[in-house]
Design an enzyme around this catalytic site. Structure first.
Site, PDB file in Angstrom:
ATOM      1  N   GLU A   1     -47.198  28.714  36.748  1.00 37.34           N
ATOM      2  CA  GLU A   1     -46.671  28.519  35.396  1.00 37.34           C
ATOM      3  C   GLU A   1     -47.111  27.164  34.870  1.00 37.34           C
ATOM      4  O   GLU A   1     -47.729  26.362  35.586  1.00 37.34           O
ATOM      5  CB  GLU A   1     -45.148  28.646  35.396  1.00 37.34           C
TER       6      GLU A   1
ATOM      7  N   HIS B   1     -38.014  26.138  24.428  1.00 38.21           N
ATOM      8  CA  HIS B   1     -39.041  27.052  24.928  1.00 38.21           C
ATOM      9  C   HIS B   1     -39.978  27.367  23.772  1.00 38.21           C
ATOM     10  O   HIS B   1     -39.525  27.743  22.690  1.00 38.21           O
ATOM     11  CB  HIS B   1     -38.421  28.334  25.466  1.00 38.21           C
TER      12      HIS B   1
ATOM     13  N   ARG C   1     -44.037  21.971  28.365  1.00 40.57           N
ATOM     14  CA  ARG C   1     -43.332  22.736  27.337  1.00 40.57           C
ATOM     15  C   ARG C   1     -43.065  21.938  26.066  1.00 40.57           C
ATOM     16  O   ARG C   1     -43.100  22.484  24.963  1.00 40.57           O
ATOM     17  CB  ARG C   1     -42.005  23.252  27.896  1.00 40.57           C
TER      18      ARG C   1
ATOM     19  N   HIS D   1     -33.783  26.175  25.028  1.00 43.06           N
ATOM     20  CA  HIS D   1     -33.868  26.976  26.251  1.00 43.06           C
ATOM     21  C   HIS D   1     -33.141  26.344  27.427  1.00 43.06           C
ATOM     22  O   HIS D   1     -32.544  27.049  28.244  1.00 43.06           O
ATOM     23  CB  HIS D   1     -35.343  27.182  26.603  1.00 43.06           C
TER      24      HIS D   1
ATOM     25  N   ARG E   1     -37.921  19.432  31.982  1.00 44.38           N
ATOM     26  CA  ARG E   1     -37.877  20.257  33.190  1.00 44.38           C
ATOM     27  C   ARG E   1     -39.207  20.957  33.453  1.00 44.38           C
ATOM     28  O   ARG E   1     -39.792  21.566  32.562  1.00 44.38           O
ATOM     29  CB  ARG E   1     -36.779  21.320  33.033  1.00 44.38           C
TER      30      ARG E   1
END
Length: 532
Positions: free
Chosen positions: A123, A242, A288, A347, A382
Site C-alpha cells: 500500500e 482518505h 495520504r 478517515h 498514519r
C-alpha cells in the site's frame, strides 16, 4: 446473535473490568483477558458502529522474506513526518507477526497464495509488500466476524449491547467506573457501572466532519469524555483524510481502498490526465496527506478527480474488490469500465488520549486502545494499515498490564441508577451537530488557516454554550481540542496543512499535549482579544 438476554437484574454482580466499545481493540482486549471476567459495553451490536469492520486495506506486518522490522519502522517514521515515537513504533512493529498469528488462531481467513503462505500486498508509502488482506478489500469485516464469534463462545466475556457510555466517573486520582444510557441511548435512565479498570476503545472522530468514511458512532465521544475527566490529549490537530472516498453523496461515504492504487489504479482528472505525477514522484502512492490535498485541489478547481481502475483491475474487479464494486454499482457506476469519482474524506485521527507503552492514560484506572488514543506510533500521518495493527498490539498489552496490576478478579455490586435525563441519543444529526460538522469540514479540514480556525473556535464555543446535552458536550469538546491544536501549530506537517504556514518548521518537530483546561484557557484568551 445479539445478547439481549443479559440483563442487569439477572446478574449477581458486575465484573471489575469494563471495556467501552465493541470494535477490534475492545474485543481483542477482552479475549486476551480471558478467562478473567470482563464486561463489554457497546453502543451498537458488537461489530456494528465500529470503523474496524469497515477497514478495507488490512493489517501491516513485516513477514515477507525481504522485509524487516527496521524497514517497516523506517516507513512508519517517514509517513509520520518527523514526530513518530521511534521506540513505540519499533515495539509495535516487532509484535506484528505474533498478533497476525493470534488472529489466525481466532479464525481470520487471511488471503494465501497457492502454496498456502500468507499473501502480502503493498500500500501507499510502504517499501515492501507487507499488508495482510482478506478477499482484497474485506479484511476489517472478516477480522471482526472472527473475533465476534470467538467472543460469543467465551463464557468469561459479558457483552451489553445498546449501552451508550456518556461519562467517566472519577474519584480523586482514579477512574472508578462509567455512566451509560441503555436501549441504544433511548432510555431516560442512566446506569452507573463501577469498575477497578476501565478500558476505553470507543473509536475515532470522523462524524465530526461533514464528509467521512466512518460510521456515525465515531463522533469523538471517547476523547471528549476522557478530556472532561482530566486526561491529557495528544496531537489532536492531526486528522487523516482518505483521498479516495467514493463521491456519490452518501453519509458515511463509501471507500475506494488504498489497495486499488497499490495494484496500479491511477488518479485522473475529467480529461483522463494523471495529475498526481505533477505533485509527487510517487504519484498515486505518495503519502495520504499529499494525495488528499492533490485530490482536494482537483475537486475545488472544478477539474474533477477520478480513480481509474479499468486497466489495472478491469474485469477482475468484482472478485478482487467486492465491497468497492458493490458500492459503485449501487450508485450506477461500473468500475470495470468507468472511472470512479472520488473526494477526500475524514478517515482516521492520529490524535487522541495520550497513552504509554502499556495503554495506560494519564489517569489511574483508565486504559485506552485503538483510534481513541494517541500512542505516538502514527506521528502526523498514519502509515496505511498500521491502525489495525496498533489496535491489537496495544489491546493485548493492556490485558497483560491489567492482569499484572489487578491479579485477582473482583465482582462489584450492581451499580445504582445514575439518574434520569431527556438527553436521548438519536442516529439523525441534531441541527447543532449538523452545523458543527459543516464548520469542521470548512475550517478544520484538508486545508486550514488562522482566520478559518478562529471562526471555527468561536462557533464551537457558541455551540457549547447553547447546548447542555452531555453527549453533545463530549463531541464538541473533541472538536474544540482539534481546532485549538490546529491553531497552535503554525506550520504544515503530515495531515495538518496550514495555507498560511505551508512549510514544515524545525521548531515544531514535536508532539502536542493538551488538557481541556489548556484549551479552555486559550479559547477564553481569544475571546478577550476579540472583544478588546
Amino acid at each position: 446473535m445479539p445478547m439481549e438476554s443479559f440483563r442487569p437484574e439477572s446478574w449477581n454482580g458486575i465484573d471489575d473490568i469494563v471495556i467501552v466499545g465493541g470494535g477490534l481493540a475492545g474485543l481483542f482486549c477482552a479475549l486476551k483477558l480471558s478467562p478473567r471476567p470482563v464486561t463489554i459495553l457497546a453502543a451498537a451490536p458488537i461489530g456494528q458502529g465500529a470503523s474496524s469492520a469497515w477497514a478495507q486495506g488490512g493489517i501491516a506486518a513485516a513477514m515477507s522474506a525481504g522485509d524487516t522490522f527496521e524497514k517497516h519502522v523506517a516507513d512508519t517514521l517517514e509517513a509520520g513526518a518527523g514526530i513518530v515515537d521511534r521506540k513505540m513504533a519499533y515495539s509495535l512493529v516487532a509484535e506484528g507477526p505474533a498478533r497476525i498469528h493470534d488472529l489466525l488462531e481466532y479464525g481470520v481467513p487471511f488471503d494465501r497464495d497457492l502454496e498456502g503462505k500468507l499473501l502480502l500486498s503493498r500500500e501507499a508509502a510502504h517499501s515492501e509488500r507487507r499488508v495482510v488482506r482478506v478477499k482484497g478489500d474485506m479484511a476489517g469485516k472478516a477480522i471482526m466476524e472472527a473475533l465476534i464469534a470467538a467472543v460469543r463462545k467465551t463464557p468469561s466475556i459479558r457483552v451489553l449491547e445498546g449501552y451508550v457510555v456518556e461519562e467517566l466517573v472519577r474519584e480523586g486520582r482514579f477512574i472508578s467506573g462509567v455512566v451509560a444510557r441503555p436501549d441504544a441511548g433511548q432510555s431516560k435512565k442512566r446506569v452507573h457501572f463501577p469498575a477497578r479498570a476501565v478500558v476505553l476503545c470507543s473509536g475515532g472522530v470522523g462524524h465530526l466532519y461533514a464528509v467521512t468514511t466512518n460510521p456515525w458512532e465515531a463522533c469523538g465521544q471517547g476523547v471528549g469524555m476522557a478530556a472532561r475527566a482530566g486526561a491529557i490529549i495528544a496531537d489532536p490537530e492531526f486528522v487523516q483524510f482518505h483521498p479516495t472516498a467514493i463521491d456519490i453523496g452518501r453519509d458515511p461515504a463509501p471507500l475506494a481502498t488504498e489497495a486499488l492504487r497499490g495494484d496500479g489504479a491511477h488518479l485522473v482528472d475529467s480529461a483522463g490526465r494523471r495529475f498526481m505525477l505533477d505533485i509527487h514522484q510517487d504519484g498515486e502512492l505518495a503519502p495520504r496527506d499529499i494525495v488528499s490535498r492533490g485530490v482536494f485541489a482537483q475537486v475545488q478547481s472544478g477539474g474533477g478527480a477520478f480513480l481509474d481502475c479499468t486497466k489495472a483491475v478491469g474485469a477482475h474487479f468484482p472478485e478482487m474488490f467486492p465491497t468497492v464494486y458493490a458500492s459503485c454499482m449501487a450508485a450506477g457506476i461500473d468500475p470495470v469500465t468507468q472511472p470512479i469519482p472520488v473526494v477526500p474524506a475524514v478517515h482516521y485521527h492520529m490524535g487522541g488520549i495520550l497513552t504509554d507503552g502499556e495503554g495506560r492514560t494519564s489517569i489511574d484506572g483508565l486504559w485506552a486502545a485503538g483510534e481513541v488514543t494517541s500512542t505516538g506510533v502514527h506521528g502526523a500521518n498514519r502509515l496505511a494499515s498500521n491502525s489495525l495493527l496498533e489496535a491489537v498490539v496495544f489491546a493485548g498489552r493492556i490485558a497483560e498490564n491489567i492482569k499484572g496490576i489487578l491479579p485477582e478478579p473482583k465482582t462489584n455490586d450492581w451499580g445504582k441508577n445514575a439518574g434520569e435525563s431527556d438527553d436521548l441519543v438519536t442516529v439523525e444529526d441534531s441541527p447543532a451537530l449538523t452545523h458543527l460538522r459543516r464548520v469542521m469540514s470548512d475550517n478544520v479540514g484538508v486545508i486550514r488557516n488562522r482566520q478559518g480556525l478562529l471562526y471555527a473556535i468561536r462557533e464551537i464555543a457558541a455551540l457549547e454554550r447553547d447546548n447542555s446535552r452531555m453527549r453533545f458536550h463530549n463531541i464538541v469538546t473533541t472538536a474544540k481540542l482539534i481546532a485549538v491544536g490546529a491553531l497552535l501549530r503554525e506550520e504544515s506537517r503530515g495531515g495538518h496543512f496550514r495555507s498560511d504556514f505551508p512549510e514544515q518548521k524545525a521548531g515544531w518537530q514535536h508532539r502536542t499535549f493538551l488538557t481541556l483546561a489548556d484549551a479552555d484557557r486559550i479559547v477564553a484568551e481569544l475571546a478577550e482579544t476579540a472583544a478588546a
